[in-house]
Enzyme design. Structure first.
Site, PDB file in Angstrom:
ATOM      1  N   ASP A  38      34.084  42.854  24.932  1.00 47.49           N
ATOM      2  CA  ASP A  38      34.138  41.433  24.612  1.00 47.49           C
ATOM      3  C   ASP A  38      34.311  41.224  23.104  1.00 47.49           C
ATOM      4  O   ASP A  38      33.868  42.048  22.306  1.00 47.49           O
ATOM      5  CB  ASP A  38      32.828  40.781  25.093  1.00 47.49           C
ATOM      6  CG  ASP A  38      32.947  39.273  25.175  1.00 47.49           C
ATOM      7  OD1 ASP A  38      34.068  38.738  25.038  1.00 47.49           O
ATOM      8  OD2 ASP A  38      31.906  38.615  25.381  1.00 47.49           O
ATOM      9  N   ARG A  42      37.444  36.438  19.162  1.00 48.13           N
ATOM     10  CA  ARG A  42      36.751  36.138  17.895  1.00 48.13           C
ATOM     11  C   ARG A  42      37.229  37.033  16.758  1.00 48.13           C
ATOM     12  O   ARG A  42      37.354  36.611  15.624  1.00 48.13           O
ATOM     13  CB  ARG A  42      35.227  36.268  18.085  1.00 48.13           C
ATOM     14  CG  ARG A  42      34.611  35.004  18.642  1.00 48.13           C
ATOM     15  CD  ARG A  42      33.247  35.246  19.201  1.00 48.13           C
ATOM     16  NE  ARG A  42      33.328  35.917  20.500  1.00 48.13           N
ATOM     17  CZ  ARG A  42      32.303  36.471  21.121  1.00 48.13           C
ATOM     18  NH1 ARG A  42      31.112  36.462  20.553  1.00 48.13           N
ATOM     19  NH2 ARG A  42      32.449  37.020  22.297  1.00 48.13           N
ATOM     20  N   HIS A  55      43.516  41.177  21.567  1.00 49.33           N
ATOM     21  CA  HIS A  55      43.611  42.006  22.780  1.00 49.33           C
ATOM     22  C   HIS A  55      44.411  43.288  22.498  1.00 49.33           C
ATOM     23  O   HIS A  55      44.097  44.350  23.013  1.00 49.33           O
ATOM     24  CB  HIS A  55      44.275  41.223  23.921  1.00 49.33           C
ATOM     25  CG  HIS A  55      43.452  40.054  24.384  1.00 49.33           C
ATOM     26  ND1 HIS A  55      42.101  40.146  24.611  1.00 49.33           N
ATOM     27  CD2 HIS A  55      43.787  38.752  24.648  1.00 49.33           C
ATOM     28  CE1 HIS A  55      41.638  38.966  25.015  1.00 49.33           C
ATOM     29  NE2 HIS A  55      42.634  38.110  25.036  1.00 49.33           N
ATOM     30  N   THR A  84      38.140  38.371  37.689  1.00 47.63           N
ATOM     31  CA  THR A  84      38.763  37.409  38.613  1.00 47.63           C
ATOM     32  C   THR A  84      38.731  36.005  37.994  1.00 47.63           C
ATOM     33  O   THR A  84      39.483  35.132  38.404  1.00 47.63           O
ATOM     34  CB  THR A  84      38.026  37.403  39.973  1.00 47.63           C
ATOM     35  OG1 THR A  84      36.614  37.432  39.728  1.00 47.63           O
ATOM     36  CG2 THR A  84      38.383  38.602  40.825  1.00 47.63           C
ATOM     37  N   GLU A  85      37.857  35.797  37.015  1.00 49.15           N
ATOM     38  CA  GLU A  85      37.753  34.479  36.358  1.00 49.15           C
ATOM     39  C   GLU A  85      38.741  34.343  35.191  1.00 49.15           C
ATOM     40  O   GLU A  85      39.027  33.229  34.737  1.00 49.15           O
ATOM     41  CB  GLU A  85      36.323  34.255  35.815  1.00 49.15           C
ATOM     42  CG  GLU A  85      35.264  34.000  36.890  1.00 49.15           C
ATOM     43  CD  GLU A  85      34.909  35.244  37.704  1.00 49.15           C
ATOM     44  OE1 GLU A  85      34.890  36.339  37.114  1.00 49.15           O
ATOM     45  OE2 GLU A  85      34.687  35.125  38.933  1.00 49.15           O
ATOM     46  N   TRP A  87      41.808  34.515  35.121  1.00 47.71           N
ATOM     47  CA  TRP A  87      43.049  33.800  35.441  1.00 47.71           C
ATOM     48  C   TRP A  87      43.021  32.371  34.898  1.00 47.71           C
ATOM     49  O   TRP A  87      44.057  31.725  34.766  1.00 47.71           O
ATOM     50  CB  TRP A  87      43.282  33.748  36.956  1.00 47.71           C
ATOM     51  CG  TRP A  87      43.507  35.089  37.591  1.00 47.71           C
ATOM     52  CD1 TRP A  87      42.608  35.765  38.359  1.00 47.71           C
ATOM     53  CD2 TRP A  87      44.682  35.915  37.525  1.00 47.71           C
ATOM     54  NE1 TRP A  87      43.148  36.973  38.767  1.00 47.71           N
ATOM     55  CE2 TRP A  87      44.433  37.085  38.269  1.00 47.71           C
ATOM     56  CE3 TRP A  87      45.928  35.782  36.897  1.00 47.71           C
ATOM     57  CZ2 TRP A  87      45.366  38.109  38.420  1.00 47.71           C
ATOM     58  CZ3 TRP A  87      46.862  36.806  37.043  1.00 47.71           C
ATOM     59  CH2 TRP A  87      46.571  37.946  37.788  1.00 47.71           C
ATOM     60  N   ARG A  89      42.460  31.433  31.997  1.00 51.50           N
ATOM     61  CA  ARG A  89      42.908  31.380  30.585  1.00 51.50           C
ATOM     62  C   ARG A  89      44.358  30.901  30.499  1.00 51.50           C
ATOM     63  O   ARG A  89      45.090  30.939  31.495  1.00 51.50           O
ATOM     64  CB  ARG A  89      42.773  32.767  29.955  1.00 51.50           C
ATOM     65  CG  ARG A  89      41.330  33.174  29.888  1.00 51.50           C
ATOM     66  CD  ARG A  89      41.139  34.406  29.066  1.00 51.50           C
ATOM     67  NE  ARG A  89      39.706  34.689  28.990  1.00 51.50           N
ATOM     68  CZ  ARG A  89      39.138  35.416  28.051  1.00 51.50           C
ATOM     69  NH1 ARG A  89      39.853  35.959  27.113  1.00 51.50           N
ATOM     70  NH2 ARG A  89      37.840  35.618  28.058  1.00 51.50           N
ATOM     71  N   LEU A 149      37.542  63.440  32.749  1.00 53.36           N
ATOM     72  CA  LEU A 149      36.993  62.069  32.732  1.00 53.36           C
ATOM     73  C   LEU A 149      37.701  61.168  33.747  1.00 53.36           C
ATOM     74  O   LEU A 149      38.934  61.182  33.842  1.00 53.36           O
ATOM     75  CB  LEU A 149      37.181  61.475  31.328  1.00 53.36           C
ATOM     76  CG  LEU A 149      36.822  60.002  31.170  1.00 53.36           C
ATOM     77  CD1 LEU A 149      35.309  59.812  31.074  1.00 53.36           C
ATOM     78  CD2 LEU A 149      37.483  59.395  29.950  1.00 53.36           C
ATOM     79  N   ARG A 206      27.719  46.104  26.307  1.00 54.06           N
ATOM     80  CA  ARG A 206      28.504  44.880  26.128  1.00 54.06           C
ATOM     81  C   ARG A 206      28.606  44.603  24.637  1.00 54.06           C
ATOM     82  O   ARG A 206      27.599  44.576  23.927  1.00 54.06           O
ATOM     83  CB  ARG A 206      27.880  43.681  26.834  1.00 54.06           C
ATOM     84  CG  ARG A 206      28.767  42.441  26.636  1.00 54.06           C
ATOM     85  CD  ARG A 206      28.402  41.268  27.482  1.00 54.06           C
ATOM     86  NE  ARG A 206      29.439  40.252  27.346  1.00 54.06           N
ATOM     87  CZ  ARG A 206      29.771  39.372  28.259  1.00 54.06           C
ATOM     88  NH1 ARG A 206      29.148  39.353  29.401  1.00 54.06           N
ATOM     89  NH2 ARG A 206      30.714  38.478  28.043  1.00 54.06           N
TER      90      ARG A 206
HETATM   91  C1  FPP Z   1      37.167  39.631  26.365  1.00 52.27           C
HETATM   92  O1  FPP Z   1      37.286  39.183  25.045  1.00 52.27           O
HETATM   93  C2  FPP Z   1      38.221  40.593  26.629  1.00 52.27           C
HETATM   94  C3  FPP Z   1      39.126  40.489  27.628  1.00 52.27           C
HETATM   95  C4  FPP Z   1      39.138  39.412  28.623  1.00 52.27           C
HETATM   96  C5  FPP Z   1      40.195  41.490  27.768  1.00 52.27           C
HETATM   97  C6  FPP Z   1      39.786  42.878  27.441  1.00 52.27           C
HETATM   98  C7  FPP Z   1      40.989  43.731  27.359  1.00 52.27           C
HETATM   99  C8  FPP Z   1      41.143  44.737  26.483  1.00 52.27           C
HETATM  100  C9  FPP Z   1      40.114  45.142  25.523  1.00 52.27           C
HETATM  101  C10 FPP Z   1      42.365  45.575  26.482  1.00 52.27           C
HETATM  102  C11 FPP Z   1      42.513  46.233  27.803  1.00 52.27           C
HETATM  103  C12 FPP Z   1      43.384  47.395  27.735  1.00 52.27           C
HETATM  104  C13 FPP Z   1      43.964  47.954  28.788  1.00 52.27           C
HETATM  105  C14 FPP Z   1      44.622  49.224  28.597  1.00 52.27           C
HETATM  106  C15 FPP Z   1      44.005  47.341  30.121  1.00 52.27           C
HETATM  107  P1  FPP Z   1      37.511  37.651  24.785  1.00 52.27           P
HETATM  108  O2  FPP Z   1      38.962  37.373  24.814  1.00 52.27           O
HETATM  109  O3  FPP Z   1      36.736  36.847  25.782  1.00 52.27           O
HETATM  110  O4  FPP Z   1      36.919  37.481  23.353  1.00 52.27           O
HETATM  111  P2  FPP Z   1      36.140  36.203  22.784  1.00 52.27           P
HETATM  112  O5  FPP Z   1      34.884  36.081  23.611  1.00 52.27           O
HETATM  113  O6  FPP Z   1      35.875  36.566  21.376  1.00 52.27           O
HETATM  114  O7  FPP Z   1      37.052  35.030  22.927  1.00 52.27           O
END
Ligand code: FPP
Length: 264
Positions: A38, A42, A55, A84-85, A87, A89, A149, A206
């Protein structure tokens, strides 16, 4: 002079990391680590970048942490990549997130194969875009025989949805007379979940300072050790993972019972 000083500093840092790594490996490592990644949004906002830049950076950290977890000897790493939530965004962000598995596997799959990593996905694969499904299925097929792994992506995953699906399957089997209602047990329910072939997570991490589970592995986390950090996912690194493992190694896991010296 300055260069020499920097090099010396880098050497000290890597020696410190190597010592910590070796020490962690001498103790009980968590077999299965699950991470709620997460804070990408930010991280980007702090740099006046669009959320998708966060991301993208987050994806690079997935590579770094996968490599390090494998080196350490962790057996399973489950990463919450899309719920699932999620989507809900904006479309642009969802589309970008759905491109990331392809981007990640496109550049990194050969290294994963070489490192003996097995790729797995849990979640509702059917409603993913074709290109995402293709990338993930291809990686799962190509790494199916690896036994290093297990890199398990939770993609289009929601824990309540997973439990409801399991209950529906069990109800159908009862109705068809294949099993009796009396035979429903924790073990049986377990065997209908998407994690049926995995051990339960020993450690949940987390990032970003949020202290909640957000519909992630609610059944499987019953006895998992939880570790929260304010670090945003794109700033998470090998040292952060070691910090979480070091904390895990100080915990006294009792699973609701008592340990030797506590009994009297
Ligand atoms: C939450 O942060 C993060 C996500 C919803 C996406 C996580 C995805 C990645 C770290 C990359 C995944 C990589 C692969 C290879 C599939 P947020 O966007 O909610 O952050 P915020 O709370 O600061 O807004």
């Amino acid at each position: 002079m300055l260069k020499k000083l920097i090099r010396k500093n880098e050497k000290t840092i890597s020696k410190d990391m190597n010592d910590r790594k070796a020490k962690a490996q001498q103790e009980q490592l968590p077999n299965h680590i699950a991470i709620i990644m997460d804070g990408n949004g930010r991280w980007a906002k702090k740099r006046t970048l669009p959320r998708i830049a966060g991301h993208y950076e987050g994806m690079k950290i997935v590579k770094k942490i996968t490599r390090f977890a494998n080196e350490l000897g962790i057996k399973t790493l489950t990463l919450y990549a899309f719920s699932t939530e999620n989507w809900k965004r904006p479309k642009l962000e969802v589309d970008f997130l759905m491109r990331l598995p392809e981007e990640f596997l496109g550049t990194y799959l050969p290294e994963l194969i070489e490192q003996n990593v097995r790729v797995n996905m849990m979640g509702n694969i059917e409603s993913l875009p074709e290109h995402t499904k293709r990338a993930v299925t291809n990686a799962m097929n190509q790494t199916a025989n690896n036994d290093g792994l297990l890199l398990n992506f939770a993609l289009n995953y929601g824990s309540r949805d997973e439990i409801v699906q399991a209950v529906q399957k069990i109800a159908n089997e009862v109705q068809e007379g294949k099993i009796t209602a009396d035979s429903i047990s924790e073990k049986l329910l377990d065997s209908y979940l998407m994690t049926k072939d995995l051990t339960e997570p020993d450690l949940l991490i987390r990032t970003s300072g949020e202290v909640r589970l957000s519909n992630f592995m609610l059944w499987q986390l019953a006895y998992t050790e939880l570790w929260f950090t304010d670090t945003l996912w794109p700033d998470f690194d090998e040292s952060s993972l070691l910090e979480a493992i070091e904390s895990f190694q100080t915990r006294n896991r009792r699973y609701g019972g008592l340990k030797g010296e506590e009994i009297n």
